[in-house]
Design a protein around this motif. Structure first.
Motif, PDB file in Angstrom:
ATOM      1  N   THR A   1     -24.196  12.247  75.852  1.00  0.00           N
ATOM      2  CA  THR A   1     -25.346  12.106  76.606  1.00  0.00           C
ATOM      3  C   THR A   1     -25.406  10.833  76.652  1.00  0.00           C
ATOM      4  N   PHE A   2     -24.468   9.796  75.876  1.00  0.00           N
ATOM      5  CA  PHE A   2     -23.939   8.148  76.329  1.00  0.00           C
ATOM      6  C   PHE A   2     -23.623   8.041  77.740  1.00  0.00           C
TER       7      PHE A   2
ATOM      8  N   MET B   1     -30.322  15.485  82.530  1.00  0.00           N
ATOM      9  CA  MET B   1     -31.931  15.460  83.019  1.00  0.00           C
ATOM     10  C   MET B   1     -31.955  13.325  82.925  1.00  0.00           C
ATOM     11  N   SER B   2     -31.563  13.546  81.749  1.00  0.00           N
ATOM     12  CA  SER B   2     -31.378  11.697  81.959  1.00  0.00           C
ATOM     13  C   SER B   2     -30.273  10.716  82.539  1.00  0.00           C
TER      14      SER B   2
ATOM     15  N   TRP C   1     -43.420   9.371  87.973  1.00  0.00           N
ATOM     16  CA  TRP C   1     -42.293   9.040  86.967  1.00  0.00           C
ATOM     17  C   TRP C   1     -42.505   9.212  85.572  1.00  0.00           C
TER      18      TRP C   1
ATOM     19  N   GLU D   1     -30.154  11.793  64.762  1.00  0.00           N
ATOM     20  CA  GLU D   1     -29.958  13.210  64.992  1.00  0.00           C
ATOM     21  C   GLU D   1     -31.523  13.874  65.065  1.00  0.00           C
TER      22      GLU D   1
ATOM     23  N   LYS E   1     -22.120  17.887  67.454  1.00  0.00           N
ATOM     24  CA  LYS E   1     -22.956  17.010  66.960  1.00  0.00           C
ATOM     25  C   LYS E   1     -22.007  15.236  68.030  1.00  0.00           C
TER      26      LYS E   1
ATOM     27  N   LEU F   1     -41.091  12.081  85.035  1.00  0.00           N
ATOM     28  CA  LEU F   1     -39.406  12.550  84.665  1.00  0.00           C
ATOM     29  C   LEU F   1     -39.147  11.599  83.599  1.00  0.00           C
TER      30      LEU F   1
ATOM     31  N   LEU G   1     -29.904   9.192  70.939  1.00  0.00           N
ATOM     32  CA  LEU G   1     -29.475   8.081  70.629  1.00  0.00           C
ATOM     33  C   LEU G   1     -29.825   6.809  69.559  1.00  0.00           C
TER      34      LEU G   1
ATOM     35  N   PHE H   1     -21.987  15.981  71.582  1.00  0.00           N
ATOM     36  CA  PHE H   1     -23.836  16.146  72.299  1.00  0.00           C
ATOM     37  C   PHE H   1     -23.540  14.254  72.497  1.00  0.00           C
ATOM     38  N   TYR H   2     -23.238  13.266  70.778  1.00  0.00           N
ATOM     39  CA  TYR H   2     -23.466  12.793  70.941  1.00  0.00           C
ATOM     40  C   TYR H   2     -23.340  11.678  72.342  1.00  0.00           C
TER      41      TYR H   2
ATOM     42  N   LEU I   1     -32.732  10.292  85.692  1.00  0.00           N
ATOM     43  CA  LEU I   1     -33.705   9.881  85.408  1.00  0.00           C
ATOM     44  C   LEU I   1     -33.195   8.206  84.921  1.00  0.00           C
ATOM     45  N   PHE I   2     -31.796   7.248  84.482  1.00  0.00           N
ATOM     46  CA  PHE I   2     -31.372   7.068  85.082  1.00  0.00           C
ATOM     47  C   PHE I   2     -30.731   6.219  85.644  1.00  0.00           C
TER      48      PHE I   2
ATOM     49  N   GLY J   1     -36.840  13.082  80.514  1.00  0.00           N
ATOM     50  CA  GLY J   1     -35.765  12.668  80.481  1.00  0.00           C
ATOM     51  C   GLY J   1     -35.115  11.676  79.397  1.00  0.00           C
ATOM     52  N   LEU J   2     -36.010  11.466  79.479  1.00  0.00           N
ATOM     53  CA  LEU J   2     -35.914   9.909  78.061  1.00  0.00           C
ATOM     54  C   LEU J   2     -35.461  10.673  76.786  1.00  0.00           C
TER      55      LEU J   2
ATOM     56  N   ILE K   1     -25.973   8.817  80.590  1.00  0.00           N
ATOM     57  CA  ILE K   1     -26.774   7.760  80.943  1.00  0.00           C
ATOM     58  C   ILE K   1     -26.045   6.861  81.587  1.00  0.00           C
TER      59      ILE K   1
END
Lengths: 120, 247
Positions: free
Chosen positions: A41-42, A104-105, B172, B190, A34, B175, B186, A37-38, A108-109, B179-180, A45
């Motif tokens: 992800t962080f 994907m994140s 958008w 969980e 976990k 997307l 976060l 994963f965090y 996007l960012f 993507g979010l 971004i």
């Protein structure tokens, strides 16, 4: 990076250190996964924002992403004191887990920051 | 860079940024609404009992190597013996889950509530985006794409000469939708409500599952487990640790 270090402090020692026989507590293993994963992800971004602000386009952005992911793998390995198998059931956990989930994140960012800074 | 489109900064201030912020806020709202709507119905005693038996068998399986062979064998018999073992179900007594589902209307309403809490905000947001922001070129993806992506990324712009990497506001939105997910996991923790696909899968598994079948599967896996006591090796290790401490 601070949050990443912080999040990994809860990583628990779950192996028993024996070379011939390593037992893993499945709860701890899940907790470790976990945390991976965090942090992934962080970082994805953050990497997206960095790539966007730097104005990277095309392949360069993806190279940055995989570079940062490689660094995070290295960081995770260092946090596990380079004996990965004491914490995870296979080395791939550190190297591959969440690598493509964060993409994907990242995109996007990356797009978001790039557009705000460079396009308009 | 001569063929670049010049986008008005007003588009950024009034389309790109608000759209993203609204998407995030709606995601958070949806999480809390679905948390509120989650109903706590009292589960059936028999189902709970069977579930606990399965969990106990699983615990035994996981910790099998930490107990001596004799203890493991007696516990295994307790669970799997053919006359009155906990995991043994006499044939013909298994309840039909399909009938059970139809006889219990709560289950169906629950499922519908969950689905609605996912679908309604999405439809509303999509309608809102369509109504306010249709036809804007809202963003530009910083990497080149092939023509195949045109229908995906320029949903709502009917021009074939615009470079594919320009993104319409409706696209958008999509997307953002995908993507979010990482961001939500976060900020919401969980078990966030946005992970639709995983939840669907779990739900499908939960409904289609026959409790007697899971008991049977647990019984089989207990039967084939190889017992290997690991604790003798631990004594040496403990000794080593203690000796290190003594020094």
């Amino acid at each position: 990076m601070a949050a990443k270090d912080e999040s990994k402090n809860s990583q628990k020692k779950s192996g028993n250190g024996n070379d011939d026989l390593v037992l893993l507590n499945s709860e701890n293993l899940q907790n470790n996964m976990k945390i991976i994963f965090y942090s992934r992800t962080f970082l994805s971004i953050i990497a997206g924002v960095i790539a966007g602000i730097l104005g990277l386009t095309g392949l360069m952005g993806f190279i940055l992403y995989f570079f940062i992911m490689a660094i995070s793998s290295l960081g995770l390995a260092a946090k596990a004191k380079f004996s990965v198998l004491n914490y995870f059931d296979s080395c791939n956990r550190i190297i591959l887990d969440g690598l493509f989930g964060g993409l994907m994140s990242f995109v996007l960012f990356w797009t978001f920051a790039y557009d705000i800074v460079h396009i308009f | 860079m001569a063929e670049d489109l010049v986008l008005d900064t007003a588009i950024r201030d009034w389309v790109l940024v608000p759209l993203s912020i609204v998407m995030v806020l709606i995601g958070v709202l949806r999480y809390f609404v679905s948390k509120l709507m989650r109903s706590h119905k009292a589960p059936d005693q028999k189902i709970v009992k069977e579930g606990q038996v399965v969990i106990r068998a699983r615990n035994l399986k996981a910790a099998a190597n930490f107990i001596p062979a004799k203890s493991f064998k007696s516990r295994k018999t307790y669970f799997t013996n053919e006359e009155n073992g906990l995991l043994h179900i006499p044939p013909g007594q298994a309840p039909n889950p399909q009938a059970q589902m139809f006889s219990d209307p709560n289950m169906a309403t629950d499922m519908m509530k969950k689905n609605l809490s996912m679908i309604i905000p999405q439809t509303l947001t999509f309608a809102w985006v369509n109504f306010f922001f249709s036809g804007f070129v809202a963003a530009k993806i910083p990497f080149p794409l092939t023509q195949r992506f045109r229908s995906m990324l320029q949903n709502g712009i009917d021009l074939s000469t615009v470079d594919v990497s320009y993104v319409s506001s409706r696209s958008w939105y999509f997307l953002n939708l995908f993507g979010l997910r990482g961001l939500f996991s976060l900020i919401l923790g969980e078990e966030n409500a946005t992970d639709d696909t995983q939840r669907m899968m779990q739900m499908g598994g939960g409904f289609g599952m026959d409790s007697s079948k899971s008991l049977g599967a647990e019984k089989d896996s207990l039967d084939i487990i190889q017992h290997d006591w690991v604790l003798p090796k631990f004594e040496q290790r403990a000794e080593a640790v203690l000796r290190k401490l003594m020094k």
